[in-house]
Scaffold this active site. Structure first.
Site, PDB file in Angstrom:
ATOM      1  N   ASP A   1      56.459  45.776  42.288  1.00  0.00           N
ATOM      2  CA  ASP A   1      56.913  47.025  41.686  1.00  0.00           C
ATOM      3  C   ASP A   1      58.428  47.053  41.558  1.00  0.00           C
ATOM      4  OD1 ASP A   1      54.247  47.878  41.907  1.00  0.00           O
ATOM      5  OD2 ASP A   1      54.609  48.821  43.868  1.00  0.00           O
TER       6      ASP A   1
ATOM      7  N   TYR B   1      52.492  40.591  52.666  1.00  0.00           N
ATOM      8  CA  TYR B   1      53.554  41.549  52.392  1.00  0.00           C
ATOM      9  C   TYR B   1      54.038  42.127  53.727  1.00  0.00           C
ATOM     10  CZ  TYR B   1      52.739  41.837  47.320  1.00  0.00           C
ATOM     11  OH  TYR B   1      52.631  41.561  45.971  1.00  0.00           O
TER      12      TYR B   1
END
Length: 263
Positions: free
Chosen positions: A53, A111
């Site tokens: 993102d 992540y």
């Protein structure tokens, strides 16, 4: 002649509107392509492993490029970095086997969402951590208890951004770790793949648990509800980083996934 190379690319996300190329906004993919075309004007668009993102960082974005001349890997790395801005770098370059495609052949990702604690945000870490301001510290024991229902293969619709276009909300989450670090904690998420904003919504929901805004045993019901409106806030992007990607073993790109093939 088209020669494939696999790159490991790192970037600080603040200066990018995500990885994927856009017509008018700065992206990791677009900036890398500009540098590549300085070396090889006919080079096609680089293909990445994950669509981070806007504002999200990466330490291990896997990228496939094709060039039309023979390069020594270290010379290709140096040449690309000579044309890249300071906030994005090629960390490794190696030849890739014909037929490899990073997004298709990734089997697991890691992540890390970084949280900062204390009365003030550390200015040397503030760009990479979501600082939690509150009088009482987060209840880390409650957060650890809340993790268990999320592990395994589930419909993660409750943790899916409404703009997500993935064909299915079913994902396999292999692990979530809470790691103590100086000045805060790291939330480590490992899974086969992730939905749009999934990690950030899970991080925001776990912070709600730590703040006492929801009980640690409420996440099983949240999963079953399949309703994004019931989950916690979407944590800000600057705390998140794509840290590691595992690929199918047959391609010989780094460590073999400890989780087996993607499900």
């Amino acid at each position: 002649m088209s020669i494939p190379f696999f790159l490991t690319v790192a970037y600080a996300g603040a200066g990018f509107h995500g990885w994927q190329v856009q017509s008018t906004l700065r992206s990791g993919q677009g900036v890398l392509w500009e540098a590549l075309r300085r070396l090889d004007p006919e080079a096609p668009l680089p293909q990445g492993t994950g669509r981070t993102d806007a504002g999200v960082h990466a330490r291990a974005q896997g990228v496939l490029i094709h060039v039309t001349r023979v390069w020594e890997p270290y010379r290709l790395l140096a040449a690309l970095n000579a044309h890249l801005p300071h906030d994005i770098r090629v960390m490794e370059a190696r030849p890739a086997a014909p037929g490899f495609f990073p997004r298709q052949h990734a089997v697991a990702k890691r992540y890390v969402y970084r949280l900062g604690f204390g009365p003030a945000a550390d200015p040397l870490q503030a760009a990479f951590r979501w600082h939690i301001y509150q009088a009482m510290p987060l209840n880390l024991n409650a957060m650890a208890l809340a993790i268990k229902p999320l592990l395994g293969t589930h419909d993660f619709s409750s943790f899916r951004c409404v703009e997500c276009v993935a064909k299915t909300p079913i994902r396999s989450l292999h692990g979530i770790g809470l790691v103590d670090v100086e000045g805060g904690i790291d939330l480590v998420f490992e899974g086969s793949s992730f939905l749009m904003h999934q990690v950030r919504i899970m991080a925001g929901t776990l912070v709600d648990v730590g703040r006492g805004r929801r009980s640690p045993d409420s996440l099983a019901g949240l999963l079953q509800a399949k309703d994004r409106r019931l989950a916690g806030p979407t944590a800000p992007p600057h705390g998140l980083c794509l840290e590691k990607v595992w690929y199918e073993a047959k391609w010989g790109l780094g460590e073999i996934s400890p989780f087996g093939a993607r499900t």
